[in-house]
Motif scaffolding. Structure first.
Motif, PDB file in Angstrom:
ATOM      1  N   UNK A 184      11.457  -2.616  -5.271  1.00  0.00           N
ATOM      2  CA  UNK A 184      11.505  -3.084  -4.203  1.00  0.00           C
ATOM      3  C   UNK A 184      10.409  -3.122  -3.123  1.00  0.00           C
ATOM      4  N   UNK A 185       9.953  -4.243  -2.323  1.00  0.00           N
ATOM      5  CA  UNK A 185       8.939  -4.102  -1.660  1.00  0.00           C
ATOM      6  C   UNK A 185       9.340  -3.417  -0.318  1.00  0.00           C
ATOM      7  N   UNK A 186       8.102  -2.634   0.078  1.00  0.00           N
ATOM      8  CA  UNK A 186       8.178  -1.726   1.280  1.00  0.00           C
ATOM      9  C   UNK A 186       7.170  -2.254   2.124  1.00  0.00           C
ATOM     10  N   UNK A 187       7.426  -2.568   3.681  1.00  0.00           N
ATOM     11  CA  UNK A 187       6.649  -3.043   4.353  1.00  0.00           C
ATOM     12  C   UNK A 187       6.034  -1.641   5.184  1.00  0.00           C
ATOM     13  N   UNK A 188       4.480  -1.772   4.975  1.00  0.00           N
ATOM     14  CA  UNK A 188       3.637  -0.875   5.751  1.00  0.00           C
ATOM     15  C   UNK A 188       2.583  -1.717   6.659  1.00  0.00           C
ATOM     16  N   UNK A 189       2.622  -0.888   7.828  1.00  0.00           N
ATOM     17  CA  UNK A 189       1.346  -1.293   8.414  1.00  0.00           C
ATOM     18  C   UNK A 189      -0.047  -1.392   7.784  1.00  0.00           C
ATOM     19  N   UNK A 190      -1.087  -2.207   8.257  1.00  0.00           N
ATOM     20  CA  UNK A 190      -2.289  -2.096   7.690  1.00  0.00           C
ATOM     21  C   UNK A 190      -2.648  -0.835   7.686  1.00  0.00           C
ATOM     22  N   UNK A 191      -2.914   0.013   8.519  1.00  0.00           N
ATOM     23  CA  UNK A 191      -3.420   1.643   8.497  1.00  0.00           C
ATOM     24  C   UNK A 191      -2.392   2.552   7.572  1.00  0.00           C
ATOM     25  N   UNK A 192      -1.253   2.153   7.435  1.00  0.00           N
ATOM     26  CA  UNK A 192      -0.263   3.097   6.568  1.00  0.00           C
ATOM     27  C   UNK A 192      -0.748   2.690   5.015  1.00  0.00           C
ATOM     28  N   UNK A 193      -0.970   1.393   5.008  1.00  0.00           N
ATOM     29  CA  UNK A 193      -1.385   0.938   3.521  1.00  0.00           C
ATOM     30  C   UNK A 193      -2.653   1.448   3.195  1.00  0.00           C
ATOM     31  N   UNK A 194      -3.554   1.507   4.054  1.00  0.00           N
ATOM     32  CA  UNK A 194      -4.968   1.981   3.562  1.00  0.00           C
ATOM     33  C   UNK A 194      -4.869   3.482   3.516  1.00  0.00           C
ATOM     34  N   UNK A 195      -3.996   4.133   4.248  1.00  0.00           N
ATOM     35  CA  UNK A 195      -3.879   5.732   4.260  1.00  0.00           C
ATOM     36  C   UNK A 195      -3.167   6.036   2.830  1.00  0.00           C
ATOM     37  N   UNK A 196      -2.208   5.235   2.458  1.00  0.00           N
ATOM     38  CA  UNK A 196      -1.496   5.583   1.048  1.00  0.00           C
ATOM     39  C   UNK A 196      -2.657   5.130   0.025  1.00  0.00           C
ATOM     40  N   UNK A 197      -3.317   4.182  -0.139  1.00  0.00           N
ATOM     41  CA  UNK A 197      -4.336   3.721  -0.760  1.00  0.00           C
ATOM     42  C   UNK A 197      -5.461   4.801  -1.086  1.00  0.00           C
ATOM     43  N   UNK A 198      -5.848   5.609  -0.044  1.00  0.00           N
ATOM     44  CA  UNK A 198      -6.631   6.554  -0.156  1.00  0.00           C
ATOM     45  C   UNK A 198      -6.105   7.806  -0.905  1.00  0.00           C
ATOM     46  N   UNK A 199      -4.646   7.992  -0.851  1.00  0.00           N
ATOM     47  CA  UNK A 199      -4.356   9.331  -1.529  1.00  0.00           C
ATOM     48  C   UNK A 199      -4.130   8.853  -3.087  1.00  0.00           C
ATOM     49  N   UNK A 200      -3.596   7.377  -3.286  1.00  0.00           N
ATOM     50  CA  UNK A 200      -3.425   6.959  -4.690  1.00  0.00           C
ATOM     51  C   UNK A 200      -4.755   7.031  -5.352  1.00  0.00           C
ATOM     52  N   UNK A 201      -5.906   6.662  -4.833  1.00  0.00           N
ATOM     53  CA  UNK A 201      -7.331   6.928  -5.671  1.00  0.00           C
ATOM     54  C   UNK A 201      -7.685   8.124  -5.798  1.00  0.00           C
ATOM     55  N   UNK A 202      -7.228   9.108  -4.963  1.00  0.00           N
ATOM     56  CA  UNK A 202      -7.615  10.451  -5.325  1.00  0.00           C
ATOM     57  C   UNK A 202      -6.258  11.407  -5.538  1.00  0.00           C
ATOM     58  N   UNK A 203      -5.466  11.270  -6.335  1.00  0.00           N
ATOM     59  CA  UNK A 203      -4.246  11.865  -6.655  1.00  0.00           C
ATOM     60  C   UNK A 203      -4.388  13.203  -6.822  1.00  0.00           C
ATOM     61  N   UNK A 204      -5.393  13.729  -7.065  1.00  0.00           N
ATOM     62  CA  UNK A 204      -5.250  15.242  -7.522  1.00  0.00           C
ATOM     63  C   UNK A 204      -6.334  16.011  -6.490  1.00  0.00           C
ATOM     64  N   UNK A 205      -6.780  15.293  -5.459  1.00  0.00           N
ATOM     65  CA  UNK A 205      -7.725  15.990  -4.444  1.00  0.00           C
ATOM     66  C   UNK A 205      -6.923  16.269  -3.216  1.00  0.00           C
ATOM     67  N   UNK A 206      -7.523  17.165  -2.453  1.00  0.00           N
ATOM     68  CA  UNK A 206      -6.975  17.714  -1.002  1.00  0.00           C
ATOM     69  C   UNK A 206      -7.996  16.773  -0.230  1.00  0.00           C
ATOM     70  N   UNK A 207      -7.456  15.750   0.758  1.00  0.00           N
ATOM     71  CA  UNK A 207      -8.441  15.200   1.646  1.00  0.00           C
ATOM     72  C   UNK A 207      -8.217  15.761   2.808  1.00  0.00           C
TER      73      UNK A 207
END
Length: 238
Positions: free
Chosen positions: A146-169
């Motif tokens: 199911x599609x979830x609508x995120x703002x541009x910066x919300x999406x970028x933030x989520x992307x940062x976590x997904x590219x570093x799934x085991x890291x503390x940022x």
């Protein structure tokens, strides 16, 4: 995601910045090796694009310096030098990829995503975390299909976590992924974006690590769209 662009041709740099912005990359540009060294010490970059022919030297020297110092940030060499020897020298210096000018924007973007994927140890172009999926190229997020609508910066933030799934940022790293060096950032901006992600994707999708920063929560914490989160800490511009 934050890109450091080391390119002295103002027209080329402007075109790259504008093109990457359409894919939500945050791009900070410098024109010399000296500026690139300062930028690498100032901002956390997820990937670096380096031209070889810079006013104060060969961009490969920068790559060699960074690798000798233990910096593992993915580097893409972007240059008009297309001889096989030049490509070999570029990759041997520690660069991760090599693209010859003139180039197509779609190819540059695809190569950047490939570098980010490899750095994160991911094989698929689609980022998955339990029922959550993010398509970086299409800029689409879904939970259980199911599609979830995120703002541009919300999406970028989520992307940062997904590219570093085991890291503390750290907060600084996350702000660098969201904003350029010259952007005006409200003090509570990061907290607001994290709040909205938790509200839309589940309160445990991002965990707070006291004194250090944030990390991606367990896959089981991802909730259906619209799950309630904490009260909003404030409002910022998208």
């Amino acid at each position: 995601m934050h890109v450091l662009l080391v390119e002295d041709d103002a027209l080329v740099a402007s075109g790259i910045r504008a093109g990457l912005a359409t894919f939500d990359f945050v791009v900070d540009g410098v024109a010399t090796m000296a500026e690139a060294r300062r930028a690498m010490d100032t901002v956390h970059s997820d990937v670096v694009i380096v031209d070889r022919g810079l006013p104060d030297g060969d961009g490969l020297t920068l790559v060699e310096e960074w690798r000798a110092a233990g910096r593992q940030t993915p580097v893409l060499i972007l240059t008009a030098r297309d001889a096989v020897r030049d490509r070999v020298d570029g990759l041997s210096s520690g660069a991760d990829d090599y693209l010859v000018k003139p180039f197509d924007l779609d190819e540059l973007v695809a190569r950047l995503y490939a570098l980010l994927r490899r750095a994160a140890g991911r094989a698929s172009g689609i980022l998955h975390h339990g029922p959550l999926s993010l398509d970086p190229a299409a800029r689409q997020v879904a939970v259980n299909g199911e599609d979830v609508v995120l703002s541009r910066r919300e999406l970028v933030l989520l992307e940062a976590f997904l590219y570093a799934p085991h890291s503390v940022l750290s907060a600084g790293q996350l702000k660098d992924s969201l904003y350029g060096l010259n952007d005006d950032v409200e003090s509570n901006a990061l907290n607001v974006h994290i709040h909205h992600l938790r509200r839309k994707l589940g309160n445990g999708v991002i965990e707070t690590v006291r004194g250090l920063g944030y990390r991606l929560g367990r896959a089981e914490a991802v909730a259906v769209p619209g799950a309630a989160g904490d009260p909003p800490p404030g409002q910022v511009s998208p």
